[in-house]
Design an enzyme around this catalytic site. Structure first.
Site, PDB file in Angstrom:
ATOM      1  N   LYS A  90       0.949  -1.231   0.095  1.00 51.11           N
ATOM      2  CA  LYS A  90       0.121  -0.031  -0.057  1.00 51.11           C
ATOM      3  C   LYS A  90       0.974   1.368  -0.072  1.00 51.11           C
ATOM      4  O   LYS A  90       0.514   2.222  -0.450  1.00 51.11           O
ATOM      5  CB  LYS A  90      -0.989  -0.142   1.330  1.00 51.11           C
ATOM      6  CG  LYS A  90      -2.056  -1.073   0.999  1.00 51.11           C
ATOM      7  CD  LYS A  90      -3.153  -0.670   1.921  1.00 51.11           C
ATOM      8  CE  LYS A  90      -4.471  -1.412   1.802  1.00 51.11           C
ATOM      9  NZ  LYS A  90      -4.090  -2.852   1.968  1.00 51.11           N
ATOM     10  N   GLU A 112      -9.647   7.536   3.696  1.00 50.75           N
ATOM     11  CA  GLU A 112     -10.610   6.557   4.513  1.00 50.75           C
ATOM     12  C   GLU A 112      -9.904   5.382   4.833  1.00 50.75           C
ATOM     13  O   GLU A 112      -8.808   4.962   3.965  1.00 50.75           O
ATOM     14  CB  GLU A 112     -11.872   6.574   3.585  1.00 50.75           C
ATOM     15  CG  GLU A 112     -11.589   5.247   2.553  1.00 50.75           C
ATOM     16  CD  GLU A 112     -10.513   5.379   1.344  1.00 50.75           C
ATOM     17  OE1 GLU A 112     -10.304   6.592   1.081  1.00 50.75           O
ATOM     18  OE2 GLU A 112     -10.049   4.436   0.956  1.00 50.75           O
ATOM     19  N   SER A 378       1.334  -9.817  -0.946  1.00 49.41           N
ATOM     20  CA  SER A 378       1.104  -8.569  -1.097  1.00 49.41           C
ATOM     21  C   SER A 378       1.564  -8.080   0.286  1.00 49.41           C
ATOM     22  O   SER A 378       1.899  -6.724   0.526  1.00 49.41           O
ATOM     23  CB  SER A 378      -0.386  -8.163  -1.239  1.00 49.41           C
ATOM     24  OG  SER A 378      -1.206  -9.149  -0.420  1.00 49.41           O
TER      25      SER A 378
HETATM   26  C1  LIG Z   1      -5.083  -3.831   1.414  1.00 47.51           C
HETATM   27  C2  LIG Z   1      -4.484  -5.149   1.162  1.00 47.51           C
HETATM   28  C3  LIG Z   1      -4.852  -5.957  -0.035  1.00 47.51           C
HETATM   29  C4  LIG Z   1      -6.213  -5.796  -0.709  1.00 47.51           C
HETATM   30  O1  LIG Z   1      -6.098  -4.430  -1.290  1.00 47.51           O
HETATM   31  P1  LIG Z   1      -5.868  -4.311  -3.192  1.00 47.51           P
HETATM   32  O2  LIG Z   1      -6.074  -3.026  -3.269  1.00 47.51           O
HETATM   33  O3  LIG Z   1      -6.759  -5.533  -3.559  1.00 47.51           O
HETATM   34  O4  LIG Z   1      -4.384  -4.806  -3.140  1.00 47.51           O
HETATM   35  C5  LIG Z   1      -4.093  -6.915  -0.048  1.00 47.51           C
HETATM   36  N1  LIG Z   1      -3.180  -7.157   0.703  1.00 47.51           N
HETATM   37  C6  LIG Z   1      -2.775  -6.603   1.834  1.00 47.51           C
HETATM   38  C7  LIG Z   1      -1.632  -7.259   2.390  1.00 47.51           C
HETATM   39  C8  LIG Z   1      -3.396  -5.403   2.008  1.00 47.51           C
HETATM   40  O5  LIG Z   1      -3.145  -4.790   3.144  1.00 47.51           O
END
Ligand SMILES: *Cc1c(COP(=O)(O)O)cnc(C)c1O
Length: 394
Positions: A90, A112, A378
């Site tokens: 993020k 938000e 992610s």
């Molecule tokens: C917020 C988040 C997501 C989901 O958000 P996307 O916009 O779909 O990427 C996925 N993995 C992690 C670790 C997150 O913090």
């Protein structure tokens, strides 16, 4: 222009656009008019790349996961976004947007947040830049996600409770929009995924596209080819997936695989599997697929992972689904938790439960030994320890 880039009008196929109250027009129009000139400028690129290198810790490794590969019968590489500062992808976006905000002459930032992950990533870059930060969060979410509320405060942000409606993300978004309408001149609104009115989905995609940019370079070194057979990512709003897919969107040889959160199951009434049960509608200023009742009320989503607990998907993903360019898998809470434990034991990496949804896809695929799979990890699982403990089976 590619079939999967945003068009002049802000649409991906039939999805996207800017469905916003008239009072927001000036703010969104200012962004639409200037974002490409700013983010494609040399000085912007230099500053963005410098911060990604020295502050975020990029490039993140592309790690060959040998034991996981043996288990699933393909060559599996993990793109380690979990090693980014703040523990997930993020921050790539919040850094990009705060640099843009400064160039637009904005002094204050609003955001938000649902579970608080985007709020923390925003509060982090506001501290870095010495900018005032207000994060709107549903009252219920504040109670559920106390550590993130405290993190934001520690970083110097003000957290304001959204006390109307269901007191969750949707209501926090409404409050943030209202704030922006009342403070158009000095405030930039940092949206946390590839959602919202045009140009947000495209802007956020471009900031996150550093992920697939690095993958092409890294893969070339280890596999002497720059594209994999598969790219796998989880989709909440879709920002990590958009970033991981970006440089491969127009290469039909690369199969794009999206994992959505099926919660207790897609027919359970408690899921966030938008492409399986959603219909076209307008959510957060964009025409896209969303989960809604017969008469168009947004359905409260459920997922064990806070980051996938979103009732829609960004318009790019709606188009990837609609066109068949990406394949979508619905992963239950149970399947995700098992996959999270599997990665922990096989590779010594505890994944975020969001990322575990992408991992769960691996056992649903029929790979051949030559397949090269890039899985976008992610985020890291530190924030999810409580959930792992409660689940208990490890
Ligand atoms: C917020 C988040 C997501 C989901 O958000 P996307 O916009 O779909 O990427 C996925 N993995 C992690 C670790 C997150 O913090």
């Amino acid at each position: 222009m590619s079939g999967f880039s945003v068009g002049q009008d802000g649409y991906y196929g039939s999805f996207g656009g800017a469905y916003i109250p008239e009072m927001l027009f000036p703010n969104v129009e200012e962004l639409r008019h200037s974002y490409l000139d700013i983010i494609e400028g040399d000085d912007f690129r230099t500053e963005f790349d410098h911060l990604l290198g020295t502050y975020v810790g990029r490039p993140t490794p592309l790690y060959y996961a040998q034991r996981l590969s043996e288990k699933h019968g393909a060559k599996i590489y993990l793109k380690r976004e979990d090693l980014c500062h703040t523990g997930a992808h993020k921050v790539n976006n919040t850094i990009g947007q705060i640099l843009l905000a400064r160039r637009l002459g904005k002094e204050k930032i609003i955001a938000e947040t649902g579970a608080g992950q985007h709020g923390v990533a925003t509060a982090t870059v506001c501290a870095l830049m010495g900018m005032e930060c207000v994060v709107y969060m549903g009252e219920i979410d504040m109670a559920r996600q106390k550590p993130n509320v405290e993190r934001m405060k520690l970083l110097g942000a003000k957290v304001r409770a959204a006390t109307s409606g269901s007191r969750t993300l949707k209501d926090a978004t409404n409050e943030a929009m209202r704030h922006w309408i009342n403070n158009p001149d000095d405030t930039h609104y940092i949206i946390g995924s590839v959602v919202g009115p045009h140009p947000y989905p495209d802007m956020v995609t471009r900031f996150q596209s550093v992920i697939s940019q690095e993958v092409t370079e890294q893969l070339k070194k280890v596999e002497s080819r720059s594209s994999p057979t598969y790219v796998v990512a989880c989709v909440g709003g879709g920002s990590n997936a958009a970033g991981a897919f970006y440089h491969f969107l127009d290469d039909p040889q690369v199969q794009l695989i999206s994992a959505e959160a099926a919660g207790y199951g897609i027919d359970s009434g408690k899921s966030a599997a938008t492409t399986f049960i959603g219909r076209t509608g307008v959510l957060h200023g964009s025409k896209t697929l969303l989960m809604q009742t017969e008469d168009g009320q947004v359905v409260e989503p459920h997922s064990i992972s806070a980051g996938l607990d979103y009732p829609g998907i960004g318009p790019l993903h709606a188009h990837l689904f609609d066109s068949g360019r990406a394949s979508f898998y619905a992963i239950t809470d149970e399947e995700a938790m098992k996959a999270g434990v599997e990665l922990s034991k096989l590779e010594g990496i505890i994944p975020a439960i969001e990322s575990a949804h992408a991992l769960a896809v691996l056992s649903k695929m029929n790979f051949t030994a030559e397949d090269i799979v890039v899985l976008n990890l992610s985020g890291r699982g530190d924030k999810d320890l409580e959930t792992y403990i409660k689940w208990g089976r490890y």
